[in-house]
Design a protein around this motif. Structure first.
Motif: not given
Length: 529
Positions: A208-211, A321-326, A349-364
């Motif tokens: 699961n997770g946003p586009t 493996i299924a993916g969805t943002h819904l 089931t795994y919820e993939l966070p958005s980039l804003k939710e894991r902003i500390e991973d932006l630089e790498p």
């Protein structure tokens, strides 16, 4: 704790002859009962139909050398002791039918005797914990009892092996993260568990997770990991279910026979059959129609399905493996997704966070995107120091919406790297890119009230979303005045300064109270008094 030995009567090694000379020979099953430091409370002894005479004699000798050992025999009634399927099936049935108590007994599985097929089956069943014990291997020595060696299959007990497995697991985790040294604790924990599930399970996985959160990339990494470990031999087949509609959906997924519909001039295999022995990634599975969902459920559970227009089922052994943002649970409530299918794919089931939710991973991830561009372009690209600081400051700010998550980041880095002269991204290039992103996101900017947003402090987010901008701006100012006065009457005199002069008797407190009540508020709640 008592010792229980499990073994197969060996038609050759346990056969020392029928006369007294047998006592001068090493017989593994007898010798293990003669070990002074290894008392056996019970011996679960399997034998083949052809060894009945040997069994009778061996039981007599066991009673003589170790009268305190209880011997329980099991007939392995197979025609051919070299037939792997027969032997495994019979020994497996024996193991399943036996009640083992690992808390009260230590179990040892003797792999010294029996055909090589028997020995392999005993090993596999021990490794799979059907026999909950350790392996034991006997060998001849000068004394007729011989010697024995215990092999513990708990590999975590062996430092070098455990270290090697730990490194392999770490390498697998890094692979799933595309080699990016991510810092977000929740995301790292998710990937750690997903690494174990990917290797140990063939059940469906739901991402699961946003586009743009990385569902497709993660599915590819899981496939590569499983194929590297020899768990898959087929292909990775990907499809975005949002692109499938009507007959085309049925045909694309399950194939069709010739003439199934207008334009079906030739038969089509279908994506599920293409994924046989491989991995099928259905992105945006929530967009599938209900008919396709029903057929997919059968294909997952039974590994068979009916091609569109056909009357003969076909099979395909794939992992899904299924993916969805819904929110698929909400889709079920609305009648748009089958509850039984959700139950089947919801095991992992795994919820993939958005980039804003894991902003500390932006630089790498910026470094990762630069490396990707360098590999594809054939020359190295990087930031000037000032340009890097400028870009990071913006990227981490509230102005950066990252609406499409890592897709936005990939596009942004690609644009700047393409414009970089001599492989250097400058402050000018960064300034242009920031302006481009701000323009692209301008239609999505969230409402920002002038000054402090007091409404958000006193109302829940879902309540705030239901208030018109006009009312929100007005309520924000009312709260501000209430907080700067000591009483409702004082606030009322300020708020209704003109209209109160036209009334012969003005109840300013009541007017403030009525206004706040419209939003479920009172003076105490907005002022904190």
């Amino acid at each position: 704790m008592g010792n229980v030995l499990i073994g197969m009567l060996g038609s050759r090694l346990d056969h020392g002859g029928l006369g007294k000379r047998r006592w001068n020979q090493w017989r593994p099953s007898i010798g293990l009962l003669m070990q002074p430091d290894f008392p056996i409370d019970e011996f679960l002894l399997m034998y083949l139909p052809s060894d009945q005479q040997l069994l009778d004699l061996t039981l007599q000798d066991m009673a003589e050398v170790s009268p305190s050992t209880k011997v329980t025999t099991f007939l392995i009634d197979c025609d051919n002791p070299w037939d792997f399927e027969q032997v495994y099936s019979h020994i497996h049935d024996m193991a399943v039918g036996q009640r083992f108590d690992a808390e009260q007994h230590d179990y040892y599985v003797n792999i010294t005797t029996g055909t090589h097929v028997v020995q392999i089956c005993m090993y596999l069943l021990t490794e799979a914990h059907y026999f909950p014990g350790k392996l034991i291997q006997a060998s001849p020595a000068e004394e007729r009892r011989g010697v024995y060696h215990v092999i513990d299959l708990d590999l975590s007990r062996y430092d070098q092996i455990a270290s090697r497995f730990a490194k392999e697991s770490s390498d697998a985790v890094i692979h799933l993260k595309s080699g990016i040294q991510t810092r977000n604790k929740a995301f790292n924990g998710l990937i750690d568990q997903l690494e174990q599930v990917s290797i140990k399970s063939t059940a469906p996985i739901l991402l699961n997770g946003p586009t743009g959160a990385g569902k497709s990339q993660l599915a590819k990494r899981i496939y590569e990991l499983k194929k590297q470990r020899g768990q898959l031999t087929g292909e990775l087949v990907e499809v975005n279910c949002a692109t499938l509609r009507g007959d085309n959906a049925m045909s694309a997924l399950f194939g069709h026979v010739k003439g199934a519909f207008t334009g079906a001039l030739n038969a089509r295999m279908g994506l599920l059959r293409e994924a046989d022995k491989g991995l099928l990634f259905l992105d945006e599975i929530g967009e599938l129609g209900l008919d396709e969902q029903a057929m997919l459920l059968r294909a997952i559970e039974e590994k068979i399905f009916m091609p569109f227009g056909g009357d003969q089922p076909v099979s395909s052994n794939f992992q899904l493996i299924a993916g969805t943002h819904l929110n698929l649970f909400e889709q079920v409530r609305q009648g748009l997704f089958r509850e039984d299918l959700l139950a089947r794919i919801n095991l992992w089931t795994y919820e993939l966070p958005s980039l804003k939710e894991r902003i500390e991973d932006l630089e790498p991830n910026i470094e990762h995107e630069l490396q990707k561009f360098t590999r594809s372009a054939g020359y190295k690209v990087n930031f000037n120091k000032g340009a890097r600081e400028q870009y990071l400051q913006f990227a981490n700010s509230s102005q950066a919406l990252w609406r499409a998550n890592f897709r936005d980041l990939n596009s942004s880095i690609t644009r700047m790297a393409t414009l970089a002269v001599g492989g250097r991204i400058t402050e000018t290039i960064v300034a242009g890119e920031i302006a481009r992103l701000q323009q692209a996101w301008s239609g999505f900017q969230e409402l920002v009230l002038p000054g402090q947003d007091l409404v958000a402090e006193v109302l829940a987010p879902e309540q705030v979303d239901e208030i018109d901008l006009f009312d929100r701006l007005q309520l924000n100012e009312v709260i501000k005045i209430c907080r700067n006065t000591r009483t409702m009457a004082e606030a009322g005199r300020i708020l209704f300064n003109a209209s109160r002069e036209k009334k012969s008797s003005s109840n300013d407190s009541h007017r403030v109270k009525q206004y706040l009540h419209k939003f479920g508020l009172d003076f105490a709640s907005v002022t904190g008094s």
